[in-house]
Write a protein that holds these residues in place. Structure first.
Motif, short mmCIF file in Angstrom:
data_model
loop_
_atom_site.label_atom_id
_atom_site.label_comp_id
_atom_site.label_asym_id
_atom_site.label_seq_id
_atom_site.Cartn_x
_atom_site.Cartn_y
_atom_site.Cartn_z
N SER A 1 -6.91 -0.95 1.21
CA SER A 1 -5.73 -0.56 0.43
C SER A 1 -5.76 0.92 0.10
CB SER A 1 -5.66 -1.39 -0.85
OG SER A 1 -6.83 -1.21 -1.64
N GLN A 2 -6.92 1.46 -0.25
CA GLN A 2 -7.00 2.88 -0.58
C GLN A 2 -6.74 3.75 0.65
OE1 GLN A 2 -10.47 4.13 -2.71
NE2 GLN A 2 -10.21 2.62 -4.34
N SER B 1 2.09 1.75 -3.47
CA SER B 1 1.00 2.22 -4.32
C SER B 1 0.69 3.70 -4.07
CB SER B 1 -0.27 1.38 -4.06
OG SER B 1 -1.37 1.89 -4.76
N TYR C 1 -4.93 3.04 3.38
CA TYR C 1 -3.53 3.00 3.80
C TYR C 1 -2.61 3.65 2.77
CZ TYR C 1 -4.17 0.22 8.02
OH TYR C 1 -4.51 -0.19 9.29
N SER C 2 -2.87 3.42 1.49
CA SER C 2 -2.01 4.04 0.47
C SER C 2 -2.17 5.55 0.47
CB SER C 2 -2.33 3.47 -0.91
OG SER C 2 -3.66 3.78 -1.29
N THR D 1 0.83 -1.21 0.00
CA THR D 1 0.00 0.00 0.00
C THR D 1 0.86 1.26 0.00
OG1 THR D 1 -0.19 -0.20 2.42
CG2 THR D 1 -1.98 -1.10 1.10
N LEU E 1 -4.84 -7.62 -1.55
CA LEU E 1 -4.00 -6.67 -0.82
C LEU E 1 -4.33 -6.61 0.66
CD1 LEU E 1 -3.93 -3.70 -3.36
CD2 LEU E 1 -2.13 -5.38 -2.93
N THR F 1 -9.24 -6.38 -4.45
CA THR F 1 -9.14 -5.79 -3.11
C THR F 1 -8.64 -6.80 -2.10
OG1 THR F 1 -10.94 -4.25 -3.61
CG2 THR F 1 -10.42 -4.61 -1.28
#
Length: 703
Positions: free
Chosen positions: A419-420, A13, A422-423, A10, A583, A580
């Motif tokens: 993931s979104q 990314s 944390y990234s 993440t 990850l 999703t």
């Protein structure tokens, strides 16, 4: 995936920077609107009000960059007005800590639920809450708060007005969506030349369908090139697959296969030409070799049966695509408007989209559907509300000043997915570290005056609009510098160091990450549910197609169309869930990676066979295939039971389908002996392939 590896993926990314096509004219228009608002506010009300209005214009421009098919002026107005209201209400309650925290919780909870209406609504709502935390610190009285709120709304009005007065590439997003769909089918046709069972991703067609949704007023103004092309593109895909697939009768090698390859290459060239014409609004320029290949009379001598019908149908559909894409200039737009008006007058349905006022009950219903414990949207709303309140209180308790940096960072980075979230948290911290540090150094070293700070803020906004597609970290560096310059212009205390601002941003990001770990909404445990939904939707689609053969006169193609759209939605939902889940730092619960890949391949093949049968649906006057309705009902019931078995971690049993198919084949054999073959062999072959795909699906689930 372990937590350590998930964090590394993440973080990588979030910090990734991509090369994207820039839109300098759009960025310049947004920056010009921002500069206009700041200049007017400075001249009339002073730097403090100018800072508030600048936030409104800045956010309104950002809203227009979101992926939405609604007119951009509407997005700018909604963003500016909602932020103005939030600022006024937030300031009025801001003097009472308990009351403001309660308002913040309610406001952010609703912003989290706004994701039920789509990513655009969720992003705009969350951004408004985050910016509100800054703007409520600027007024000094209720009257001043009303003025600030009005000027923030004025910023949205200015951005909307500029979009209307200086449109850049009208209907450009819709043109791109339709052109992408045609280009995807062109690529699909070329791949079928070498791989007759190549995979096709239906997402471009789904995006084009969403882009084609218009109100009655928009339908009258839509360019002629955007009328009808999408529907024809939808019908081309099964014809291409049917022409290439050996199961439909063309041998893998030989003169017939060579002719099919020529037709597929010509189709790809024609579709590419239509895509270019629609994207740019130019006349279609057809390549001469492709036209010659489609018009050659040798097809009837080399192909027969279903492949010949598919070739003839492909030529007709390509002609329809070219005709639809030929609209150009004022004449084409006028003709398209007249055709749309005539269609609306006659009651011909178009893909309708509710207006802004009618959208409110739709959003409310969507929010209600998410009001259950397992909903990722509801969990996101709870998380973001709790984090906003905790971040605000932590910011007030820490002796760093401007404590809103912590909740603002948390609200901006939080998303329903792990993931979104944390990234974006990593990217927010990295971008803010760079942007705030550079801006603070400039302010502390140069001591620029109000006008210079305004110019620097507009420059940062211009860079942000220009580079926001390249990566979240880049955009956040510009945003961090923009906020510093704007607050400096408003006369805010600049004694707060860059280190303290970055520290508060880090605190907000950590709160967001901790909240997801404490109250997660993992996609991994729901994979079996997504797989069951896809199986059920695929079964209904196949049943609708087979049922059409059983009674061609009594049933309409709209049943098949509705089932096809449902299976596309289910397939995309499954693919997004798998992406999703890969990850997430969660072990699989009943569905391994191998099982997911095997079942996905089997269901894709099942849907493909149903699509091949759809390409040869009989007309209303065709002879019914005996027993097809009973087989369709067996398919529908078996896949519904199979979907339930998948959700309950059992392996589906397809014995009822096998028995129904055996009985139906015997009935068809008797009918063929008396009446002739008709469409029965084609359907029997397809039904056997459907059963094979279902059995492969069960084998994929077997440990």
């Amino acid at each position: 995936m372990s937590w350590l590896r998930a964090l590394k993926e993440t973080a990588r990314s979030g910090l990734k920077i991509e090369r994207r096509r820039l839109e300098p004219l759009v960025a310049l228009r947004g920056a010009a609107g921002l500069a206009l608002v700041i200049g007017v506010s400075l001249a009339l009300f002073g730097p403090v009000v100018a800072a508030s209005s600048a936030f409104g214009a800045f956010q309104a421009a950002i809203a227009t960059f979101q992926r939405s098919w609604r007119p951009r002026p509407v997005l700018a107005l909604v963003s500016g007005v909602s932020l103005g209201i939030s600022t006024f209400v937030g300031y009025v309650t801001g003097t009472h800590l308990a009351l403001f925290v309660l308002l913040l919780v309610v406001w952010t909870f609703l912003a989290g639920l706004a994701w039920a209406a789509g990513p655009t609504g969720g992003i705009i709502a969350a951004s408004n809450v985050a910016i509100m935390l800054v703007t409520i610190t600027l007024p000094t009285s209720a009257a001043q708060a009303a003025l600030h709120g009005a000027m923030i709304a004025f910023g949205g009005v200015v951005q909307a007005t500029l979009i209307v007065l200086f449109p850049i590439r009208r209907w450009g997003a819709q043109r791109d969506a339709l052109a992408d769909a045609l280009a995807a089918e062109a690529d699909y046709a070329r791949r079928l030349r070498h791989d007759p069972v190549a995979h096709f991703d239906p997402e471009p067609l789904m995006v084009a369908r969403r882009a084609a949704a218009v109100t009655a007023r928009e339908a009258r103004r839509r360019p002629a090139e955007l009328h009808g092309s999408r529907g024809v593109a939808e019908r081309i895909r099964p014809v291409l697959a049917s022409l290439a697939d050996p199961a439909m009768g063309v041998p893998p090698e030989g003169p017939g296969r060579d002719r099919v390859r020529e037709l597929l290459a010509a189709a790809g060239s024609v579709l590419d030409a239509a895509a270019r014409a629609i994207r740019k609004g130019d006349p279609v320029e057809l390549p001469a070799p492709a036209v010659a290949a489609l018009r050659t009379p040798d097809t009837g001598a080399l192909l027969a049966g279903p492949p010949l019908r598919a070739a003839d149908r492909l030529t007709a559909l390509l002609s329809d695509v070219i005709e639809a894409a030929e609209g150009d200039g004022t004449r084409g737009e006028r003709a398209g408007a007249e055709a749309a008006a005539e269609a609306i007058k006659e009651g011909t349905p178009h893909h309708a989209r509710p207006g802004l006022l009618r959208l409110v009950p739709v959003i409310v219903r969507a929010m209600r559907r998410e009001a259950h414990h397992g909903s990722p949207i509801l969990r996101h709303a709870v998380r973001i509300a709790a984090v906003a309140a905790v971040g605000y209180l932590v910011g007030r308790l820490l002796p760093l000043g401007h404590g809103y940096w912590a909740p603002m960072a948390a609200v901006m980075v939080m998303r329903p997915e792990f993931s979104q979230t944390y990234s974006r948290a990593v990217a927010r911290f990295g971008g803010t570290l760079v942007g705030v540090f550079l801006a603070s150094v400039i302010v502390q070293a140069a001591h620029p005056h109000t006008g210079s700070l305004a110019v620097l803020a507009v420059a940062c906004a211009l860079l942000m609009y220009l580079l926001m597609r390249t990566g979240y970290a880049v955009s956040q560096a510009c945003v961090g510098a923009y906020v510093v310059f704007l607050l400096g212009m408003a006369g805010e205390n600049l004694s707060q160091t860059a280190f303290e601002r970055v520290l508060l941003t880090l605190a907000g990001g950590l709160l967001a990450m901790i909240s997801y770990a404490v109250y997660p909404a993992w996609e991994t445990p729901r994979l079996r549910t997504r797989l069951g939904d896809w199986l059920k939707a695929d079964g209904r689609y196949a049943a609708a197609v087979v049922e059409q053969y059983g009674d061609p006169a009594a049933r309409g193609h709209h049943d098949v169309r509705a089932a096809l759209l449902a299976t596309r939605e289910a397939r995309v939902a499954w693919q997004e869930a798998v992406a999703t889940a890969r990850l997430e730092p969660v072990r699989h619960r009943g569905l391994s990676h191998g099982a997911a890949d095997a079942t996905q391949h089997a269901l894709a093949r099942f849907g493909r066979v149903a699509m091949l049968l759809e390409a040869h649906l009989p007309g209303a006057g065709a002879t019914p295939v005996p027993g097809a309705a009973d087989l369709a009902e067996a398919l529908r019931r078996a896949t519904e039971r199979g979907a339930k078995a998948v959700r309950e971690r059992r392996v589906p049993d397809w014995t009822p389908v096998r028995e129904a198919l055996e009985h139906w084949e015997a009935e068809c054999a008797e009918h063929e002996a008396a009446e002739g073959p008709g469409s029965a062999p084609l359907v029997r072959n397809g039904a056997g392939l459907l059963l094979e795909a279902l059995e492969d699906f069960s084998r994929g689930l077997t440990p």
